[in-house]
Design a protein around this motif. Sequence first.
Motif, PDB file in Angstrom:
ATOM      1  N   ALA A  47       0.924  -1.171   0.000  1.00 60.94           N
ATOM      2  CA  ALA A  47       0.009  -0.069   0.055  1.00 60.94           C
ATOM      3  C   ALA A  47       0.958   1.314  -0.032  1.00 60.94           C
ATOM      4  O   ALA A  47       1.594   1.548   1.084  1.00 60.94           O
ATOM      5  CB  ALA A  47      -0.923  -0.089   1.336  1.00 60.94           C
ATOM      6  N   ASP A  48       0.884   1.666  -1.141  1.00 61.01           N
ATOM      7  CA  ASP A  48       2.234   2.914  -1.227  1.00 61.01           C
ATOM      8  C   ASP A  48       1.524   4.171  -0.350  1.00 61.01           C
ATOM      9  O   ASP A  48       0.576   4.609  -0.652  1.00 61.01           O
ATOM     10  CB  ASP A  48       2.091   3.362  -2.811  1.00 61.01           C
ATOM     11  N   GLY A  49       2.453   4.253   0.521  1.00 52.96           N
ATOM     12  CA  GLY A  49       2.280   5.685   1.224  1.00 52.96           C
ATOM     13  C   GLY A  49       1.641   5.445   2.364  1.00 52.96           C
ATOM     14  O   GLY A  49       1.075   6.426   3.267  1.00 52.96           O
ATOM     15  N   ASP A  96      12.115   7.015  -1.298  1.00 51.24           N
ATOM     16  CA  ASP A  96      10.975   7.319  -2.130  1.00 51.24           C
ATOM     17  C   ASP A  96      10.565   6.113  -2.474  1.00 51.24           C
ATOM     18  O   ASP A  96      11.005   5.102  -2.121  1.00 51.24           O
ATOM     19  CB  ASP A  96      11.573   8.073  -3.509  1.00 51.24           C
ATOM     20  N   SER A  97       9.601   5.919  -3.640  1.00 49.04           N
ATOM     21  CA  SER A  97       8.822   4.385  -3.773  1.00 49.04           C
ATOM     22  C   SER A  97       9.581   3.805  -4.367  1.00 49.04           C
ATOM     23  O   SER A  97       9.335   2.593  -4.382  1.00 49.04           O
ATOM     24  CB  SER A  97       7.610   4.646  -4.390  1.00 49.04           C
ATOM     25  N   ALA A  98      10.762   4.186  -5.280  1.00 50.86           N
ATOM     26  CA  ALA A  98      11.647   3.455  -6.074  1.00 50.86           C
ATOM     27  C   ALA A  98      12.523   2.573  -5.094  1.00 50.86           C
ATOM     28  O   ALA A  98      12.679   1.313  -5.094  1.00 50.86           O
ATOM     29  CB  ALA A  98      12.339   4.159  -6.943  1.00 50.86           C
ATOM     30  N   VAL A 270      -3.039   5.278  -2.857  1.00 52.99           N
ATOM     31  CA  VAL A 270      -3.023   5.733  -1.303  1.00 52.99           C
ATOM     32  C   VAL A 270      -1.906   6.823  -1.125  1.00 52.99           C
ATOM     33  O   VAL A 270      -2.126   8.078  -0.888  1.00 52.99           O
ATOM     34  CB  VAL A 270      -2.644   4.821  -0.093  1.00 52.99           C
ATOM     35  N   ASP A 271      -0.687   6.660  -1.754  1.00 53.28           N
ATOM     36  CA  ASP A 271       0.315   7.798  -1.914  1.00 53.28           C
ATOM     37  C   ASP A 271      -0.093   8.948  -2.550  1.00 53.28           C
ATOM     38  O   ASP A 271       0.182  10.134  -2.196  1.00 53.28           O
ATOM     39  CB  ASP A 271       1.567   6.899  -2.475  1.00 53.28           C
ATOM     40  N   TRP A 272      -0.808   9.002  -3.680  1.00 54.53           N
ATOM     41  CA  TRP A 272      -1.097  10.044  -4.570  1.00 54.53           C
ATOM     42  C   TRP A 272      -2.373  11.062  -3.860  1.00 54.53           C
ATOM     43  O   TRP A 272      -2.088  12.048  -3.873  1.00 54.53           O
ATOM     44  CB  TRP A 272      -1.794   9.596  -5.855  1.00 54.53           C
ATOM     45  N   GLY A 274      -2.124  10.936  -0.397  1.00 51.28           N
ATOM     46  CA  GLY A 274      -1.242  11.354   0.584  1.00 51.28           C
ATOM     47  C   GLY A 274      -0.533  12.803   0.301  1.00 51.28           C
ATOM     48  O   GLY A 274      -0.356  13.873   0.827  1.00 51.28           O
ATOM     49  N   HIS A 275      -0.097  12.614  -1.313  1.00 49.31           N
ATOM     50  CA  HIS A 275       0.873  13.911  -1.757  1.00 49.31           C
ATOM     51  C   HIS A 275      -0.215  15.089  -1.867  1.00 49.31           C
ATOM     52  O   HIS A 275       0.433  16.036  -1.758  1.00 49.31           O
ATOM     53  CB  HIS A 275       1.253  13.548  -3.164  1.00 49.31           C
ATOM     54  N   GLY A 276      -1.518  14.672  -2.266  1.00 48.58           N
ATOM     55  CA  GLY A 276      -2.178  15.798  -2.719  1.00 48.58           C
ATOM     56  C   GLY A 276      -2.973  16.317  -1.220  1.00 48.58           C
ATOM     57  O   GLY A 276      -3.748  17.296  -1.049  1.00 48.58           O
ATOM     58  N   ASP A 313       5.431   1.051   1.655  1.00 47.14           N
ATOM     59  CA  ASP A 313       6.937   1.541   1.189  1.00 47.14           C
ATOM     60  C   ASP A 313       7.489   2.671   2.169  1.00 47.14           C
ATOM     61  O   ASP A 313       8.473   2.697   2.519  1.00 47.14           O
ATOM     62  CB  ASP A 313       6.996   1.809  -0.171  1.00 47.14           C
ATOM     63  N   HIS A 314       6.510   3.477   2.734  1.00 46.69           N
ATOM     64  CA  HIS A 314       6.829   4.755   3.535  1.00 46.69           C
ATOM     65  C   HIS A 314       5.463   5.103   3.812  1.00 46.69           C
ATOM     66  O   HIS A 314       4.390   4.744   3.111  1.00 46.69           O
ATOM     67  CB  HIS A 314       7.541   5.805   2.597  1.00 46.69           C
ATOM     68  N   SER A 315       5.413   6.295   4.545  1.00 47.66           N
ATOM     69  CA  SER A 315       4.287   7.099   4.833  1.00 47.66           C
ATOM     70  C   SER A 315       4.186   8.363   3.908  1.00 47.66           C
ATOM     71  O   SER A 315       5.401   8.663   3.891  1.00 47.66           O
ATOM     72  CB  SER A 315       4.088   7.646   6.423  1.00 47.66           C
ATOM     73  N   THR A 316       2.913   8.947   3.577  1.00 46.18           N
ATOM     74  CA  THR A 316       3.031  10.115   2.800  1.00 46.18           C
ATOM     75  C   THR A 316       1.893  11.054   3.342  1.00 46.18           C
ATOM     76  O   THR A 316       1.013  10.828   3.960  1.00 46.18           O
ATOM     77  CB  THR A 316       2.475   9.687   1.371  1.00 46.18           C
ATOM     78  N   GLY A 317       2.468  12.332   3.145  1.00 49.61           N
ATOM     79  CA  GLY A 317       1.730  13.465   3.575  1.00 49.61           C
ATOM     80  C   GLY A 317       1.599  13.815   5.062  1.00 49.61           C
ATOM     81  O   GLY A 317       1.069  15.007   5.470  1.00 49.61           O
ATOM     82  N   GLY A 428       5.256  15.483   0.888  1.00 48.56           N
ATOM     83  CA  GLY A 428       5.820  14.503   0.477  1.00 48.56           C
ATOM     84  C   GLY A 428       5.861  13.330   1.548  1.00 48.56           C
ATOM     85  O   GLY A 428       4.705  13.154   2.040  1.00 48.56           O
ATOM     86  N   HIS A 429       6.917  12.512   1.403  1.00 46.41           N
ATOM     87  CA  HIS A 429       7.000  11.441   2.188  1.00 46.41           C
ATOM     88  C   HIS A 429       7.327  11.640   3.554  1.00 46.41           C
ATOM     89  O   HIS A 429       8.213  12.647   3.732  1.00 46.41           O
ATOM     90  CB  HIS A 429       7.919  10.440   1.492  1.00 46.41           C
ATOM     91  N   THR A 430       6.988  10.793   4.666  1.00 39.59           N
ATOM     92  CA  THR A 430       7.748  11.041   5.921  1.00 39.59           C
ATOM     93  C   THR A 430       8.308   9.505   6.223  1.00 39.59           C
ATOM     94  O   THR A 430       7.961   8.799   5.765  1.00 39.59           O
ATOM     95  CB  THR A 430       6.702  11.566   6.822  1.00 39.59           C
TER      96      THR A 430
HETATM   97 ZN   LIG Z   1       5.063   9.145  -2.902  1.00 39.14          ZN
END
Ligand SMILES: [Zn+2]
Length: 467
Positions: A47-49, A96-98, A270-272, A274-276, A313-317, A428-430
């Motif tokens: 679940a990205d982010g 980052d996600s990569a 989920v990541d997108w 979060g970025h938004g 992969d990380h948390s976002t926002g 961004g990511h945290t």
């Molecule tokens: Zn991201």
Amino acid sequence: MNKLFTCITITLALTACNATVKTNTTSITNIPETSVETPKNIIMVVADGMGPAYTTAYRYFKDDKTTAHIEETVFDRHLLGLSSTYPARESGYITDSAAGATALSAGIKTYNGAIAVDVNKKPVNTVLQWAKKQGKKTGVVVTSQVNHATPAAYITHNESRENYNAIADSYLDNGINTDLILGGGWKYFIREDRNLVSEYIQADFQYIDNYQAISQLAPQKPVLGLFAEVGLPAALDDSNPHRLSMMTKAATSHLANDNGFFLLVEASQVDWAGHGNDIASAMAEMDDLAKTMEYLELYVKNNPDTLVVLTADHSTGGLTVAANGKYIWQPALLHQIKKSPKTLAKQLAKSDLTQNEISTILNFEVSKLEAQQLQQAKYKGFEQREKYRNLSKTAQAKMKEPSVEKFMHKAVKRLIDSRTNTGWTSGGHTGIDVPIYALGKQHDIFSGQLDNTDIAEKLFSLLGKKQ
Ligand SMILES: [Zn+2]
């Protein structure tokens, strides 16, 4: 110290667990040892982010207020531990996600932007590639474009996630290693210089480009399914808000075979959200993920020889549940939002609207003050656009024309944040640790405080790879 203790505990628990299984099995049947310990099917869900605030928020978002207690979610039922997410030293603490996906797919730390290559840009083996070599079928199901960072880091190698066309090309040129790919990305597969879809068809794949065709897939024949130009529409805007669970269902039945399969499922958006800093979209994406996990619970029940692991992969926002010193979070409003704030903003930006008209578009009552705030955002957008249009051509070339819709989009999201009392600390990511969930065969080895690379290492060892 803590980690050492966890390792010892896990090792002891595992030894004990395996010993029991072996004794029972040998006394009943003669199944070889590997088939007892190794799950036939492995489903890795990323679940990205999705930091822990997302699963917490989702619990309260789904709470049935008519009952005395707060209902548990599918996530609550399978939580096992936490994972650190930091990348290689040269990229600091925030991934980052990569790099995050490479840690999860290959078990190594690398630099931000890397797609399954190490810090020296050398390709590294991934669990999907390894599973394929072991005779398993492999698949990838995502809501982003299928050549986005996470799926790419399982399928291929590249020094930069930005090389979208090269990544798509490599899915074929490096030898096809995936029996099923579902997600978005026509733009990268049907290009002026190359038509990868025709090449896939020549390679005996079936190609589908709409959701209806998913139910009519020819069994046994590998499949490429692309359903959007780039990423799929946001869950709130999609014709099927549960498209991830629908695709996952199709993938599990399509990939089922005697040797088993490895499937990567990514809740990419989920990541997108979060970025938004968009809580309405975040909960809609989480709802699709929850439906996917509920389906996988059932799948494991019917196919106990399956392991499902879910992590982020990380948390976002930097999402927070409650903000501004107020001890309240009010997600009820989110159930009334039927379109993404981006789509709602487009409708609101079109013309001057009354308080009632705004309420109708948003599908919830706005106050006079809130209506005024939205109108003001629109005027601000017009004003900035006029300023831009009065600039010289050279000055204009240096910047983008301000968009009224963008001003409205931000205003709609801030209105929803203020109504729900949702907080964000970043676009961004945290670097906070992310939850790990697992169910099915051998799920208990994913418990405790792990590192993202441990997850790949455990999958490799379940797949029989000696480290
Ligand atoms: Zn991201």
